[in-house]
Enzyme design. Structure first.
Site, PDB file in Angstrom:
ATOM      1  N   ASP A 272      23.944  21.472   9.069  1.00  0.00           N
ATOM      2  CA  ASP A 272      24.110  20.698   7.837  1.00  0.00           C
ATOM      3  C   ASP A 272      23.567  19.277   8.035  1.00  0.00           C
ATOM      4  OD1 ASP A 272      25.867  22.835   6.627  1.00  0.00           O
ATOM      5  OD2 ASP A 272      27.017  22.313   8.397  1.00  0.00           O
TER       6      ASP A 272
ATOM      7  N   HIS B 212      32.173  23.423   7.443  1.00  0.00           N
ATOM      8  CA  HIS B 212      30.840  24.018   7.270  1.00  0.00           C
ATOM      9  C   HIS B 212      30.949  25.014   6.115  1.00  0.00           C
ATOM     10  CE1 HIS B 212      26.984  25.800   7.896  1.00  0.00           C
ATOM     11  NE2 HIS B 212      27.523  26.974   8.144  1.00  0.00           N
TER      12      HIS B 212
HETATM   13  N1  LIG Z   1      27.651  27.414  11.599  1.00  0.00           N
HETATM   14  C1  LIG Z   1      26.441  27.606  11.105  1.00  0.00           C
HETATM   15  O1  LIG Z   1      25.755  26.637  10.725  1.00  0.00           O
HETATM   16  C2  LIG Z   1      25.848  28.998  10.978  1.00  0.00           C
HETATM   17  C3  LIG Z   1      24.481  29.134  10.654  1.00  0.00           C
HETATM   18  C4  LIG Z   1      23.945  30.417  10.539  1.00  0.00           C
HETATM   19  C5  LIG Z   1      24.734  31.539  10.755  1.00  0.00           C
HETATM   20  N2  LIG Z   1      26.043  31.383  11.057  1.00  0.00           N
HETATM   21  C6  LIG Z   1      26.909  32.548  11.326  1.00  0.00           C
HETATM   22  O2  LIG Z   1      26.576  33.090  12.610  1.00  0.00           O
HETATM   23  C7  LIG Z   1      26.998  34.437  12.683  1.00  0.00           C
HETATM   24  C8  LIG Z   1      25.897  35.319  13.270  1.00  0.00           C
HETATM   25  O3  LIG Z   1      24.789  35.323  12.414  1.00  0.00           O
HETATM   26  P1  LIG Z   1      23.519  36.252  12.719  1.00  0.00           P
HETATM   27  O4  LIG Z   1      22.559  35.990  11.607  1.00  0.00           O
HETATM   28  O5  LIG Z   1      23.056  36.102  14.126  1.00  0.00           O
HETATM   29  O6  LIG Z   1      24.163  37.691  12.500  1.00  0.00           O
HETATM   30  P2  LIG Z   1      23.641  39.107  13.041  1.00  0.00           P
HETATM   31  O7  LIG Z   1      24.404  40.142  12.294  1.00  0.00           O
HETATM   32  O8  LIG Z   1      22.149  39.161  13.076  1.00  0.00           O
HETATM   33  O9  LIG Z   1      24.124  39.072  14.557  1.00  0.00           O
HETATM   34  C9  LIG Z   1      25.472  39.085  14.911  1.00  0.00           C
HETATM   35  C10 LIG Z   1      25.572  39.854  16.201  1.00  0.00           C
HETATM   36  O10 LIG Z   1      26.901  39.750  16.658  1.00  0.00           O
HETATM   37  C11 LIG Z   1      27.259  40.980  17.222  1.00  0.00           C
HETATM   38  N3  LIG Z   1      28.735  41.059  17.253  1.00  0.00           N
HETATM   39  C12 LIG Z   1      29.585  41.398  16.259  1.00  0.00           C
HETATM   40  N4  LIG Z   1      30.844  41.384  16.699  1.00  0.00           N
HETATM   41  C13 LIG Z   1      30.802  40.990  17.997  1.00  0.00           C
HETATM   42  C14 LIG Z   1      31.785  40.801  18.992  1.00  0.00           C
HETATM   43  N5  LIG Z   1      33.071  41.000  18.751  1.00  0.00           N
HETATM   44  N6  LIG Z   1      31.371  40.414  20.217  1.00  0.00           N
HETATM   45  C15 LIG Z   1      30.063  40.219  20.495  1.00  0.00           C
HETATM   46  N7  LIG Z   1      29.080  40.414  19.593  1.00  0.00           N
HETATM   47  C16 LIG Z   1      29.458  40.787  18.351  1.00  0.00           C
HETATM   48  C17 LIG Z   1      26.582  42.028  16.339  1.00  0.00           C
HETATM   49  O11 LIG Z   1      26.435  43.270  17.022  1.00  0.00           O
HETATM   50  C18 LIG Z   1      25.251  41.343  16.053  1.00  0.00           C
HETATM   51  O12 LIG Z   1      24.260  41.722  17.000  1.00  0.00           O
HETATM   52  C19 LIG Z   1      27.406  34.814  11.242  1.00  0.00           C
HETATM   53  O13 LIG Z   1      28.826  34.729  11.140  1.00  0.00           O
HETATM   54  C20 LIG Z   1      26.745  33.741  10.406  1.00  0.00           C
HETATM   55  O14 LIG Z   1      27.393  33.547   9.176  1.00  0.00           O
HETATM   56  C21 LIG Z   1      26.611  30.138  11.185  1.00  0.00           C
HETATM   57  O1  LIG Z   2      25.258  30.194   4.811  1.00  0.00           O
HETATM   58  C1  LIG Z   2      25.547  31.053   5.643  1.00  0.00           C
HETATM   59  O2  LIG Z   2      26.347  31.966   5.412  1.00  0.00           O
HETATM   60  C2  LIG Z   2      24.882  31.006   6.993  1.00  0.00           C
HETATM   61  C3  LIG Z   2      25.035  29.675   7.611  1.00  0.00           C
HETATM   62  O3  LIG Z   2      26.366  29.263   7.669  1.00  0.00           O
HETATM   63  C4  LIG Z   2      24.153  28.615   6.989  1.00  0.00           C
HETATM   64  O4  LIG Z   2      24.650  27.538   6.672  1.00  0.00           O
HETATM   65  O5  LIG Z   2      22.945  28.863   6.831  1.00  0.00           O
END
Ligand SMILES: NC(=O)c1ccc[n+]([C@@H]2O[C@H](COP(=O)([O-])OP(=O)(O)OC[C@H]3O[C@@H](n4cnc5c(N)ncnc54)[C@H](O)[C@@H]3O)[C@@H](O)[C@H]2O)c1
Ligand SMILES: O=C(O)C[C@H](O)C(=O)O
Length: 326
Positions: free
Chosen positions: A159, A187
């Site tokens: 952000d 967030h």
């Molecule tokens: N804070 C932020 O700014 C931010 C930004 C982007 C994404 N995210 C979050 O990050 C997370 C992951 O996003 P992504 O796009 O990589 O998702 P994704 O689905 O591509 O990957 C997630 C991975 O986690 C694995 N997984 C699920 N449960 C698990 C567990 N208990 N232990 C270990 N691995 C596990 C899955 O098998 C998968 O490979 C989501 O919750 C998304 O919303 C947060």
């Molecule tokens: O928005 C989402 O769900 C993914 C991530 O937290 C983001 O800010 O891009």
């Protein structure tokens, strides 16, 4: 030669994990003079994909990669870990808010908190990326009573970087010209991106943009950027999220730039009237592997109202998962 450090990535075969593993192994997080042992955690169904990630890590022949552990055993993944990036969790789809993931993802973070408590370094630095990141960080921390809660942080750096990009575009400057932006709170769509202390090439940002642009354009654009990416890509942000995670850990471990600060979700401690019990994003300066909240910034009524709204949402998220707090 420095002693290798152990870096755990959960969800290492997912979208974000696939970026992180390579960037960390190449030295972008802790410096090219710091050897890394990667400890990659996945669920059993994703172990084949994870095997492919390990093959590609081998094929990169990174000079600083001192070892790789790939596992579905949470205890093995956190053994002696010095840094943990908790990414593994379900992402949201179109039309969802991040807090809709609370029930689906919360359990993951209580299990991992316990595993860190039992097996990780006492000085482990933890960054929670999996959503809803602030409340998941609170869950992990409360399940790790033997580790300082200050070591559990949530990612609002994406952000922060988004806010810098928007302000740079509006003022015809470059992101490197911008200093002292703050993301307050969650967030989520209630976060408050604040430019009141920010400067652009040394000039006050508030002298360069008008109030209506801040209220009607900048703040909602930053708050809704994650949803806009999901709409455009059909999947949630990944490369930019991994980049922000690297920035967060890099600055926490190696320090923030002189004259600037960054935003990190950290345990609230009463600063700025936000009482303890939630993980809230503050402006922080980092030095020698530690961080401190930037104190005594003036907060006007416009800002105060928004800081309290995002605090309120975090207290509601906390109430929804109270039973997972140890
Ligand atoms: N804070 C932020 O700014 C931010 C930004 C982007 C994404 N995210 C979050 O990050 C997370 C992951 O996003 P992504 O796009 O990589 O998702 P994704 O689905 O591509 O990957 C997630 C991975 O986690 C694995 N997984 C699920 N449960 C698990 C567990 N208990 N232990 C270990 N691995 C596990 C899955 O098998 C998968 O490979 C989501 O919750 C998304 O919303 C947060
Ligand atoms: O928005 C989402 O769900 C993914 C991530 O937290 C983001 O800010 O891009």
């Amino acid at each position: 030669m420095k002693k290798p450090v152990r870096v755990t990535i959960t969800g290492a075969a997912g979208q974000i994990g696939y970026q992180l593993a390579f960037r960390i192994a190449s030295g972008q997080m802790l410096g090219s003079d710091q050897p890394i042992i990667l400890q990659l955690l996945e669920i059993p169904q994703a172990l084949d994909a994870l095997k492919g990630v390990v093959m590609e890590l081998d094929d990169c022949a990174f000079p600083g990669l001192a070892g790789v552990v790939a596992t579905d055993d949470v205890n093995e993944a956190f053994r002696d870990s010095d840094y943990a990036l908790l990414v593994g969790a379900r992402p949201r789809g179109p039309g969802m808010e991040r807090k809709d993931l609370l029930q689906a993802n919360a359990q993951i973070f209580s299990v991992q908190g316990k595993a860190m408590n039992d097996h990780a370094s006492r000085d482990i630095k933890v960054l929670v990326v999996g959503n809803p990141a602030n409340t998941n960080a609170l869950i992990a921390s409360s399940n790790a009573p033997d580790i300082d809660p200050r070591n559990f942080t949530a990612m609002t750096r994406l952000d922060h970087n988004r806010a810098a990009a928007q302000l740079a575009a509006k003022t015809g400057s470059h992101v490197t010209d911008i200093r002292q932006l703050t993301i307050w709170g969650n967030h989520s769509a209630t976060q408050y991106p604040d430019v009141h202390h920010a400067t652009v090439k040394g000039k006050a940002a508030t002298d360069l943009v008008d109030q209506s642009w801040l209220s009607d354009d900048f703040i909602p654009t930053v708050q809704q950027r994650g949803a806009a990416i999901i709409k455009a890509r059909g999947a949630s942000s990944a490369a930019s999220a991994a980049s922000a995670a690297i920035d967060h850990m890099h600055d926490w471990a190696l320090g923030t730039a002189d004259g600037d600060w960054v935003s990190m979700g950290i345990p609230a401690d009463g600063s700025y009237g936000i009482e303890a019990g939630i993980v809230y994003s503050y402006p922080v300066r980092c030095k020698n592997g530690d961080y401190e909240i930037v104190q005594d910034l003036e907060v006007n009524d416009f800002s105060r109202e928004r800081m309290q709204a995002t605090e309120q949402e975090l207290r509601e998220e906390r109430a929804a998962i109270e039973e997972l707090l140890a």
